[in-house]
Design a protein around this motif. Sequence first.
Motif, mmCIF file in Angstrom:
data_model
loop_
_atom_site.group_PDB
_atom_site.id
_atom_site.type_symbol
_atom_site.label_atom_id
_atom_site.label_comp_id
_atom_site.label_asym_id
_atom_site.label_seq_id
_atom_site.Cartn_x
_atom_site.Cartn_y
_atom_site.Cartn_z
ATOM 1 N N LEU A 191 30.521 27.380 19.031
ATOM 2 C CA LEU A 191 29.486 28.296 19.514
ATOM 3 C C LEU A 191 30.170 29.403 20.315
ATOM 4 O O LEU A 191 31.051 29.135 21.124
ATOM 5 C CB LEU A 191 28.504 27.596 20.464
ATOM 6 N N THR A 192 29.724 30.637 20.081
ATOM 7 C CA THR A 192 30.184 31.750 20.903
ATOM 8 C C THR A 192 28.946 32.434 21.457
ATOM 9 O O THR A 192 28.087 32.892 20.695
ATOM 10 C CB THR A 192 31.033 32.749 20.097
ATOM 11 N N VAL A 193 28.844 32.443 22.779
ATOM 12 C CA VAL A 193 27.702 33.037 23.467
ATOM 13 C C VAL A 193 28.160 34.376 24.050
ATOM 14 O O VAL A 193 29.058 34.415 24.891
ATOM 15 C CB VAL A 193 27.189 32.115 24.595
ATOM 16 N N TYR A 194 27.546 35.452 23.577
ATOM 17 C CA TYR A 194 27.832 36.790 24.089
ATOM 18 C C TYR A 194 26.696 37.170 25.034
ATOM 19 O O TYR A 194 25.522 36.977 24.695
ATOM 20 C CB TYR A 194 27.898 37.807 22.946
ATOM 21 N N THR A 195 27.039 37.690 26.202
ATOM 22 C CA THR A 195 26.003 38.044 27.167
ATOM 23 C C THR A 195 26.367 39.299 27.948
ATOM 24 O O THR A 195 27.546 39.560 28.197
ATOM 25 C CB THR A 195 25.742 36.889 28.150
ATOM 26 N N THR A 196 25.341 40.014 28.330
ATOM 27 C CA THR A 196 25.532 41.192 29.184
ATOM 28 C C THR A 196 25.513 40.818 30.663
ATOM 29 O O THR A 196 25.759 41.670 31.508
ATOM 30 C CB THR A 196 24.435 42.245 28.916
ATOM 31 N N ASP A 197 25.231 39.535 30.979
ATOM 32 C CA ASP A 197 25.140 39.095 32.370
ATOM 33 C C ASP A 197 25.584 37.633 32.464
ATOM 34 O O ASP A 197 24.768 36.720 32.312
ATOM 35 C CB ASP A 197 23.703 39.274 32.864
#
Length: 138
Positions: free
Chosen positions: A85-91
Amino acid sequence: MTTTTSPAVTRRINPTTWNAPFRFDHAQLRPAPSRILSIAGQASVDADGNVLHEGDMSAQISLAMHNIEEILESAGMTLADVHMLTVYTTDVPATLAAYSALTERLEAADATPPAALVGVTALALPGLAVEIAAQAGR
């Protein structure tokens, strides 16, 4: 270092235990799958691509995971078949504060895929705060 093997012959490799509450293994050694499913980044969007739950990180994570589970189901798989799993987030801090929206789903599936949390400056659509990509195999 803990290493465990499940009935599916997946060897879980964890030189430390701090990762356990986040429901991920540092590494997994699996037998070669006969099928590999690559899931593009899923986000909090409806069937028409409209952003939902702007400003609600937990709801965005939950809907992104729901979308992943639907794709997995269409391929005859579950979260237990996810091997990355790769979780991309702006925060990142807000994502960590709402991370139970992800870990609860993984725990229900007894899944601990290796994972990465990546902070980014923006995602594809305005209003998105999180996008999750996955690799699965069976």
